[in-house]
Design an enzyme around this catalytic site. Structure first.
Site, PDB file in Angstrom:
ATOM      1  CD  GLU A 320      -2.538   1.215   2.699  1.00  0.00           C
ATOM      2  OE1 GLU A 320      -3.497   1.998   2.803  1.00  0.00           O
ATOM      3  OE2 GLU A 320      -2.181   0.449   3.617  1.00  0.00           O
ATOM      4  CG  HIS A 321       1.234   3.523   2.912  1.00  0.00           C
ATOM      5  ND1 HIS A 321       0.484   2.748   3.781  1.00  0.00           N
ATOM      6  CD2 HIS A 321       0.465   4.604   2.614  1.00  0.00           C
ATOM      7  CE1 HIS A 321      -0.679   3.328   4.005  1.00  0.00           C
ATOM      8  NE2 HIS A 321      -0.726   4.455   3.307  1.00  0.00           N
TER       9      HIS A 321
END
Length: 444
Positions: A320-321
Site C-alpha cells: 500500500e505505502h
C-alpha cells in the site's frame, strides 16, 4: 534471493484475499435484515453493536452547528488547512480528466463524457482511532468530482456524536451526516431505508466487517476498494538513517496488530540497526502493544544485493505505502510499478500521506496495487461515450462492414441493421426483404 534479517512469525498470511467465514456470515445476515426491514433492522443492530439509539441517526443543521462550535478553533483551522490540500490535489486530478469529441470518418463523431455519480456514501471510521482524515479523502474528493449528494456516516463515540469527526464531515461538504456505524450503516447507505435514500457508491475504510459489507454489496453499488490491513514497505540503501526507518515502520504498525511493516535494504548495517531501534522504541510508544504485535507477527527485514533487486522485491509485495530511502529516491518512479503510493526521500513520511499532505490515503492493500491505484476523483466519475453519424456515405460504408462482420459471428439481426443503412444510403440490395427502404415502401 534475499537474506532474512527479521522474519515475520505469524503463520497467517495477511495478504490472503478472503474473509473469515464468521465475518462473511454475520455481514450477510445484517445486510439481508436491513434489506428486508429497513430502519427497524438498522436500529436493532445499532443498539446491539454500538449501544446507540436515537429518534433520527441523521444530525440536523442546528445540532451540527452546536457540535462544530464546541470544537477548538485551532482544530477547525487545521481541518480546513488539510482539506484545502486534499481539494487542491483533487482539483488538479479533475482538471486532467477531459471530455472530448473526435471525427473518425467524414461525418462520424465519437465522444466521451465524464459524469459524476449522483450520490455517494462516505464511511468515516471510529473505534480505536477516529479517522477524521478519511472524511477529507472521501467527501472532499467526491465534491471536487461534482457529486451532488454526499451522505457521510461515522459511529458514535462514548454514546454521543464524535465532535471532531462531525466537524470534519461538515467542513468537507457532506449534505447529510449520520451517526451510525458498522455493517448496518454501510447497508443503509447502499440499499436505502425509509429515512435514508440509497447512494450510488460507498467509499471509506473500516474494520473487517465494514470491508466485507462493501465486498458483498459491490455490484448493487460501486465501492472504492476492497481494503485490508494497512501496509508499509521501506526500500533503503546505505544512505538511509536507521532511526528514521524504525520510527516510520512503527508509525504504520500502530494501525493494527495485523499491519505488515517491511524493510528491504541493500545495507546489512541499516537493517541491523533499524531492528535494534524498533526494539528500543517500542516500550515507550503509547500504542506499543498494537505496534509490537504487528512488528512481531508481520514485520520483516530483508537484505538484497542491489537497488534493482530491492525494487523488484518491493513490486512483488505490491504494498500500500512504499517509502524510498535511497541516494536517488526518484529512481523508483522508473524502477517500480506495483504500489499504492510512493513516498520519495527521508523527509517524506507516510504519516503525511495519511493525515496532511493532500494525496488520497484510501489505497490498495492485499496486493491489489498490482491492478489498481487508490481513491481519486476519477472513481466518482462515470466515463461514458456517445456516437453520431451525420454523413450518409459513411453510414453506408459502416453498414456494409457491419453486415460482413456480424455474419462472421452469426449475428444476423446485427447484420440486417447494417444492411438497412447500406441500402438506404448506398443503393445496396436487401435480399432478406422486399421492403424498399429508399422509397419508404411500407409493405410488410
Amino acid at each position: 534471493m534475499p537474506v532474512v534479517l527479521k522474519p515475520a512469525t505469524s503463520k497467517n498470511d495477511v495478504r490472503v484475499r478472503s474473509s473469515r467465514p464468521a465475518v462473511v456470515d454475520t455481514v450477510a445476515e445484517v445486510i439481508a435484515d436491513v434489506r428486508a426491514h429497513g430502519d427497524e433492522a438498522v436500529r436493532r443492530y445499532s443498539a446491539k453493536f454500538d449501544a446507540w439509539d436515537r429518534a433520527s441517526y441523521r444530525l440536523g443543521p442546528d445540532e451540527i452547528r452546536s457540535i462544530v462550535s464546541g470544537v477548538p478553533t485551532s482544530v477547525l483551522d487545521d481541518l480546513r488547512f488539510v482539506q484545502l490540500q486534499v481539494q487542491n490535489f483533487a482539483q488538479a486530478q479533475r482538471d486532467s480528466v477531459h471530455d472530448f469529441e473526435i471525427e473518425t470518418l467524414p461525418g462520424v463523431f465519437l465522444g466521451q463524457r465524464n459524469i459524476p455519480v449522483s450520490a455517494a456514501g462516505a464511511y468515516v471510521p471510529g473505534g480505536r482511532y477516529p479517522l477524521t482524515a478519511s472524511a477529507h479523502m472521501t467527501i472532499v474528493t467526491a465534491k471536487v468530482a461534482g457529486v451532488e449528494r454526499v451522505a457521510a456516516t461515522t459511529p458514535p463515540s462514548e454514546g454521543a456524536p464524535p465532535p471532531i469527526s462531525v466537524a470534519a464531515m461538515h467542513l468537507a461538504g457532506a449534505e447529510e451526516i449520520y451517526v451510525l456505524g458498522g455493517v448496518q450503516a454501510v447497508a443503509a447507505l447502499a440499499l436505502g431505508t425509509e429515512t435514508i435514500d440509497p447512494v450510488s457508491m460507498v467509499t471509506g475504510p473500516g474494520n473487517a466487517y465494514v470491508a466485507e459489507a462493501k465486498r458483498q454489496l459491490f455490484g448493487e453499488v460501486g465501492i472504492d476498494l476492497f481494503a485490508g490491513p494497512t501496509e508499509v514497505l521501506i526500500v533503503a540503501d546505505e544512505t538511509a538513517d536507521p532511526f528514521t526507518v524504525a520510527v516510520d515502520l512503527l508509525s504504520q504498525a500502530e494501525h493494527g496488530p495485523d499491519s505488515p511493516a517491511v524493510l528491504i535494504t541493500t545495507s546489512h548495517e541499516v537493517g541491523r540497526r533499524a531492528i535494534e531501534y524498533v526494539d528500543a522504541l517500542l516500550p515507550g510508544l503509547p500504542t506499543g502493544e498494537v505496534a509490537g504485535a504487528a512488528w512481531r507477527d508481520h514485520g520483516e527485514v530483508l537484505l538484497v544485493e542491489s537497488q534493482e533487486e530491492a525494487f523488484a522485491l518491493a513490486d512483488a509485495y505490491a504494498s500500500e505505502h512504499v517509502q524510498i530511502f535511497t541516494a536517488e529516491p526518484r529512481d523508483a518512479l522508473a524502477g517500480m510499478r506495483d504500489y499504492g503510493a510512493l513516498f520519495l526521500g527521508q523527509d517524506t513520511s507516510v504519516a503525511y500521506g495519511d493525515k496532511v499532505i493532500g494525496t488520497n490515503h484510501v489505497l490498495p492493500t492485499l496486493g491489489a496495487a498490482r491492478y489498481t491505484g487508490g481513491l481519486w476523483v476519477g472513481k466518482y466519475l462515470k466515463t461514458v461515450t456517445y456516437q453520431e453519424i451525420r454523413n450518409t456515405r459513411s453510414s453506408a460504408l459502416l453498414g456494409e462492414l457491419c453486415g460482413r462482420a456480424a455474419r462472421l459471428e452469426n449475428f444476423e439481426g446485427h447484420a440486417r441493421s447494417g444492411d438497412l443503412r447500406a441500402a438506404r444510403h448506398g443503393g445496396a440490395s436487401l435480399p432478406w426483404t422486399d421492403h424498399d427502404v429508399r422509397l419508404g415502401d411500407a409493405r410488410p
